[in-house]
Design a protein around this motif. Sequence first.
Motif, mmCIF file in Angstrom:
data_model
loop_
_atom_site.group_PDB
_atom_site.id
_atom_site.type_symbol
_atom_site.label_atom_id
_atom_site.label_comp_id
_atom_site.label_asym_id
_atom_site.label_seq_id
_atom_site.Cartn_x
_atom_site.Cartn_y
_atom_site.Cartn_z
ATOM 1 N N THR A 123 0.665 -1.144 -0.131
ATOM 2 C CA THR A 123 0.100 0.037 -0.056
ATOM 3 C C THR A 123 1.041 1.017 -0.045
ATOM 4 O OG1 THR A 123 -2.051 0.805 1.081
ATOM 5 C CG2 THR A 123 -0.167 0.043 2.569
ATOM 6 N N THR A 124 0.290 2.353 -0.116
ATOM 7 C CA THR A 124 1.031 3.561 0.029
ATOM 8 C C THR A 124 0.593 4.488 1.253
ATOM 9 O OG1 THR A 124 -0.396 4.654 -1.504
ATOM 10 C CG2 THR A 124 1.112 3.567 -2.616
ATOM 11 N N GLY A 125 1.522 5.556 1.553
ATOM 12 C CA GLY A 125 1.201 6.279 2.751
ATOM 13 C C GLY A 125 2.394 7.271 3.037
ATOM 14 N N ASP A 126 2.431 7.976 3.947
ATOM 15 C CA ASP A 126 3.457 8.940 4.307
ATOM 16 C C ASP A 126 4.214 8.235 5.641
ATOM 17 O OD1 ASP A 126 4.982 11.074 5.204
ATOM 18 O OD2 ASP A 126 3.120 12.539 4.557
ATOM 19 N N ALA A 127 5.392 8.381 5.765
ATOM 20 C CA ALA A 127 6.229 7.738 6.619
ATOM 21 C C ALA A 127 6.138 8.488 8.008
ATOM 22 C CB ALA A 127 7.356 7.469 6.350
ATOM 23 N N LEU A 128 5.791 10.006 7.657
ATOM 24 C CA LEU A 128 5.693 10.821 8.900
ATOM 25 C C LEU A 128 4.168 10.978 9.649
ATOM 26 C CD1 LEU A 128 7.802 13.637 7.702
ATOM 27 C CD2 LEU A 128 8.587 11.439 8.785
ATOM 28 N N ALA A 129 3.339 10.019 8.681
ATOM 29 C CA ALA A 129 2.035 10.193 9.272
ATOM 30 C C ALA A 129 1.409 8.891 8.901
ATOM 31 C CB ALA A 129 1.161 11.306 8.931
ATOM 32 N N LEU A 130 1.809 7.703 9.461
ATOM 33 C CA LEU A 130 1.497 6.543 8.873
ATOM 34 C C LEU A 130 -0.128 6.162 9.039
ATOM 35 C CD1 LEU A 130 4.249 4.361 10.705
ATOM 36 C CD2 LEU A 130 4.042 4.933 8.261
ATOM 37 N N PRO A 131 -0.603 5.596 7.889
ATOM 38 C CA PRO A 131 -2.131 5.140 7.688
ATOM 39 C C PRO A 131 -2.590 4.351 8.518
ATOM 40 C CG PRO A 131 -1.025 4.613 5.910
ATOM 41 C CD PRO A 131 0.220 5.172 6.738
ATOM 42 N N PHE A 132 -2.268 3.929 9.697
ATOM 43 C CA PHE A 132 -2.604 2.614 10.484
ATOM 44 C C PHE A 132 -2.788 3.118 12.226
ATOM 45 C CE2 PHE A 132 0.801 1.558 7.618
ATOM 46 C CZ PHE A 132 0.155 0.579 6.697
ATOM 47 N N PRO A 133 -3.634 2.605 12.696
ATOM 48 C CA PRO A 133 -4.246 2.759 13.965
ATOM 49 C C PRO A 133 -3.037 2.493 14.945
ATOM 50 C CG PRO A 133 -5.712 1.423 13.126
ATOM 51 C CD PRO A 133 -4.619 1.436 12.103
ATOM 52 N N ASP A 134 -2.916 3.102 16.251
ATOM 53 C CA ASP A 134 -2.040 2.711 17.209
ATOM 54 C C ASP A 134 -1.883 1.195 17.393
ATOM 55 O OD1 ASP A 134 -2.052 5.456 17.437
ATOM 56 O OD2 ASP A 134 -2.557 5.545 19.598
ATOM 57 N N ASP A 135 -0.841 0.766 17.848
ATOM 58 C CA ASP A 135 -0.691 -0.367 18.229
ATOM 59 C C ASP A 135 -1.121 -1.721 17.284
ATOM 60 O OD1 ASP A 135 -0.051 0.543 20.569
ATOM 61 O OD2 ASP A 135 -1.932 0.285 21.583
ATOM 62 N N THR A 136 -0.831 -1.646 15.996
ATOM 63 C CA THR A 136 -1.152 -2.256 14.918
ATOM 64 C C THR A 136 -0.341 -3.593 14.747
ATOM 65 O OG1 THR A 136 -2.397 -0.609 13.872
ATOM 66 C CG2 THR A 136 -1.892 -2.456 12.710
ATOM 67 N N PHE A 137 1.096 -3.362 14.748
ATOM 68 C CA PHE A 137 2.013 -4.357 14.309
ATOM 69 C C PHE A 137 3.081 -4.865 15.484
ATOM 70 C CE2 PHE A 137 1.086 -1.537 10.675
ATOM 71 C CZ PHE A 137 0.658 -2.315 9.647
ATOM 72 N N ASP A 138 3.652 -5.952 15.303
ATOM 73 C CA ASP A 138 4.563 -6.486 16.300
ATOM 74 C C ASP A 138 5.921 -5.972 16.175
ATOM 75 O OD1 ASP A 138 2.853 -8.676 17.790
ATOM 76 O OD2 ASP A 138 2.646 -9.517 15.608
ATOM 77 N N VAL A 139 6.067 -5.728 14.721
ATOM 78 C CA VAL A 139 7.283 -5.229 14.168
ATOM 79 C C VAL A 139 7.473 -4.019 12.970
ATOM 80 C CG1 VAL A 139 9.526 -5.851 13.158
ATOM 81 C CG2 VAL A 139 8.477 -7.490 14.681
ATOM 82 N N VAL A 140 7.904 -3.084 13.281
ATOM 83 C CA VAL A 140 7.796 -1.962 12.178
ATOM 84 C C VAL A 140 9.356 -1.785 11.784
ATOM 85 C CG1 VAL A 140 7.324 0.428 11.474
ATOM 86 C CG2 VAL A 140 5.684 -1.185 13.086
ATOM 87 N N HIS A 141 9.640 -1.953 10.566
ATOM 88 C CA HIS A 141 11.021 -1.948 9.957
ATOM 89 C C HIS A 141 11.172 -0.997 8.965
ATOM 90 C CE1 HIS A 141 13.482 -3.777 6.472
ATOM 91 N NE2 HIS A 141 14.379 -4.044 7.694
ATOM 92 N N ALA A 142 12.432 -0.597 8.784
ATOM 93 C CA ALA A 142 12.647 0.427 7.667
ATOM 94 C C ALA A 142 14.257 0.204 7.380
ATOM 95 C CB ALA A 142 12.330 1.834 8.011
ATOM 96 N N HIS A 143 14.519 -0.026 6.069
ATOM 97 C CA HIS A 143 15.746 -0.128 5.676
ATOM 98 C C HIS A 143 16.086 0.891 4.762
ATOM 99 C CE1 HIS A 143 19.213 -1.963 3.125
ATOM 100 N NE2 HIS A 143 19.682 -2.450 4.100
ATOM 101 N N GLN A 144 17.128 1.751 4.848
ATOM 102 C CA GLN A 144 17.739 2.766 4.300
ATOM 103 C C GLN A 144 16.381 3.958 3.942
ATOM 104 O OE1 GLN A 144 20.620 2.256 4.492
ATOM 105 N NE2 GLN A 144 21.560 0.566 3.413
ATOM 106 N N VAL A 145 15.817 4.345 4.882
ATOM 107 C CA VAL A 145 14.642 5.194 4.696
ATOM 108 C C VAL A 145 14.836 6.373 5.552
ATOM 109 C CG1 VAL A 145 12.028 5.490 4.984
ATOM 110 C CG2 VAL A 145 13.031 3.255 4.123
ATOM 111 N N LEU A 146 15.279 6.324 6.773
ATOM 112 C CA LEU A 146 15.388 7.474 7.797
ATOM 113 C C LEU A 146 16.275 8.579 7.102
ATOM 114 C CD1 LEU A 146 15.445 5.528 11.180
ATOM 115 C CD2 LEU A 146 13.737 7.127 10.386
#
Length: 273
Positions: A95-118
């Motif tokens: 899906t698509t979205g903004d990493a600075l305002a993620l389009p997901f509710p609080d407490d949705t994932f067990d792991v959130v990962h980013a590779h070469q994004v920050l």
Amino acid sequence: MSSGSRAVYIHGHHESVLRSHSWRTAKNSAAYLLPYLKPNMKLLDIGCGPGTITVDFAAILSQGHVTGLEVPNSDVLDKARANAAERGVPNVTFTTGDALALPFPDDTFDVVHAHQVLQHVGDPVQMLKEMRRVTKPGGIVAAREADFSGMAWYPEVEGLEDWRQGYKKIARANGGEPDAGRRLHVWAKAAGFPRENITLSVGTWCYYTPEERAWWSGLWADRTVASNYADSAIKHGVYTKEGLQRVGDAWRKWGADEDGWFTLIHGELIARV
């Protein structure tokens, strides 16, 4: 990546860029995270690109689910979906979205990962805050970032140090931070992670065989003259077209040297929520 920040993604998705991104796997780019993964986890992969790491995660989390996120209007997700279909991995969506305002509710994932994004967003602390927000209590925020000042190579081909300094100028002019690897723990603390919840490590890539040298030097030579990087270099007055060509030639000269060796270091972050 973020479409809403001030930063401009330095590379874009030119073929020379995807040549590099498509080589990446969970094993060669996220090995530091693999020991923490369990088959039933839900994982978000931010800045998933062509999805090679993302689909690897989905294969590992066979009883869970993986979501890959990219910027809006990104046609690279077609490649990601094709990759998942080709490998027969059903438990992944893109899906698509903004990493600075993620389009997901609080407490949705067990792991959130980013590779070469920050390194490419205008506000890495805000991105880490968002990663933390959508991670379940007890879950993991994981990030791996290159550190351009820490790269090393042999031999000292004329033009490669100019490439490094020019790259850093362009990245910062675009709103990014090319030496992100050394800053991950500082950004994580600013995002609200206690120091005792932070684990750091360093990972490397190393290229020295004839095939590796040809691949690495070729993609950077091409990227230097033909990708969004080239456009940004000229826009910010860092290089002329002729200057970019000289840098590209330096990359090819290094790649043709039988003694050529190149290594990249990456800062790696595991932060418990």
